[in-house]
Design an enzyme around this catalytic site. Structure first.
Site, PDB file in Angstrom:
ATOM      1  CE  LYS A   1       0.317   1.066   4.477  1.00 42.92           C
ATOM      2  NZ  LYS A   1       1.417   1.935   5.006  1.00 42.92           N
TER       3      LYS A   1
ATOM      4  CB  THR B   1      -0.972   5.188   3.411  1.00 42.92           C
ATOM      5  OG1 THR B   1      -1.421   4.360   2.820  1.00 42.92           O
ATOM      6  CG2 THR B   1       0.259   5.229   5.056  1.00 42.92           C
TER       7      THR B   1
ATOM      8  CG  ASN C   1       5.391   5.621   2.549  1.00 40.68           C
ATOM      9  OD1 ASN C   1       6.482   4.958   1.510  1.00 40.68           O
ATOM     10  ND2 ASN C   1       4.846   5.137   3.843  1.00 40.68           N
TER      11      ASN C   1
END
Length: 327
Positions: free
Chosen positions: A187, A244, A252
């Site tokens: 992910k 995320t 990220n």
């Protein structure tokens, strides 16, 4: 009360330590950095979580033996790239203690998952993987969080569920170690892509498509590598993907956004200031997709953005004008 060893004093290690310390557990953190250790022990601060006061039940040490020897289980929370090197240094103290992997990523050189790395170093190790949608910044201040623990050992599932659960944290169990680990690792790539999309000012339609098709890609590869399809639609796949891709807490996503805004890879790494798992993960996933012949157009395209200087706007055009397909 449990005695718990945590290997790694970054934001996630300290956040987990904080959660567990509040429940009365005795936590010993290992740090490779003496300055970090002194900051925690003397000033009760963590440089990665500046607003946090380190709980009185937490102590930090640079010595593996001191941290591990009296503990009942070990949480491994180092960046993926340092997993083998770090584990080699402390595996002599593990004995029969469960090792719970809390890091998310691969070993770039071997394309191995982290459970494979640890079992290669210590075949007798009892492994668990803790994953799910969770930012250290939120766990450290007791914002309700739901995670999943995966293990082949029922006693590990029961232990972690019992120790971690409380008003601020709920834990589900799974036997799909590979799926839970791969969901957490893969992910990061899609979160990086979401950052690139934000960096070039794309909209909600694009983010929704990216999350949906990204999930499809990571599920295809995850199944090929031994995970179960249902796992990727749970906390460690879809759940972690949402948090995320959409949150400014995600380093990220932040890294991808900087790339989208025109920063170089080196400038991005310097500005983020912490390990960016997605950078190595993109390279690993790209190689794995070729080895296992899995179609991963998003991964392939972002790989070209990072390593072949493909412009982000051109990358979007390439993805949008691919051959017609059915869903």
């Amino acid at each position: 009360m449990k005695k718990i060893a945590i290997i790694g004093s970054g934001s996630w290690g300290v956040a987990l330590a904080t959660h567990l310390a509040k429940s009365g557990n005795e936590i010993k953190l290992w740090s490779f950095n003496e300055e970090e250790m002194e900051l925690m022990n003397r000033e009760r601060k963590c440089k990665f979580l500046p607003g946090l006061e380190i709980h009185k039940n937490i102590t930090c040490s640079n010595h593996f033996k001191e941290v591990i020897q009296d503990s009942e289980f070990i949480l491994h929370v180092t960046p993926s790239k340092f997993t083998r090197e770090t584990f080699k240094q402390y595996k002599q103290y593990v004995e029969d203690k469960p090792v719970i992997i809390c890091s998310k990523g691969f070993e770039k050189e071997s394309l191995k998952t982290l459970d494979e790395v640890i079992l290669e170093e210590l075949p007798t190790a009892k492994i668990g993987v803790l994953s799910g949608p969770s930012h250290a910044e939120e766990v450290s201040v007791a914002i309700p969080t739901v995670l999943v623990i995966a293990s082949k050992h029922n006693e590990i599932l029961e232990l972690i569920q019992n120790v971690f659960m409380g008003n601020e944290m709920r834990i589900y169990t799974s036997k799909d170690v590979k799926g839970v680990e791969l969901g957490g690792a893969l992910k990061n790539i899609i979160a990086f892509c979401a950052g690139v999309a934000a960096g070039i000012n794309l909209g909600d339609n694009t983010f929704a498509a990216l999350i949906t098709r990204g999930l499809s890609e990571l599920t295809r590869l995850g199944i090929k590598l031994g995970g179960e399809k249902e796992t990727f639609y749970g906390l460690s796949g879809l759940g972690d993907l949402i948090v995320t891709c959409l949150s400014e807490h995600s380093r990220n996503r932040r890294a991808g956004k900087l790339i989208g805004q025109g920063k170089t890879l080196e400038e991005t790494k310097k500005e983020v200031g912490m390990v960016i798992e997605s950078i190595d993960n993109i390279e690993v996933a790209y190689e794995l997709s070729k080895v296992h012949k899995v179609d991963m157009p998003i991964v392939e395209t972002v790989y070209k953005v990072i390593y072949e200087n493909l412009e982000p706007q051109e990358a979007v055009k390439k993805l949008m004008t691919r051959d017609k397909k059915s869903e």
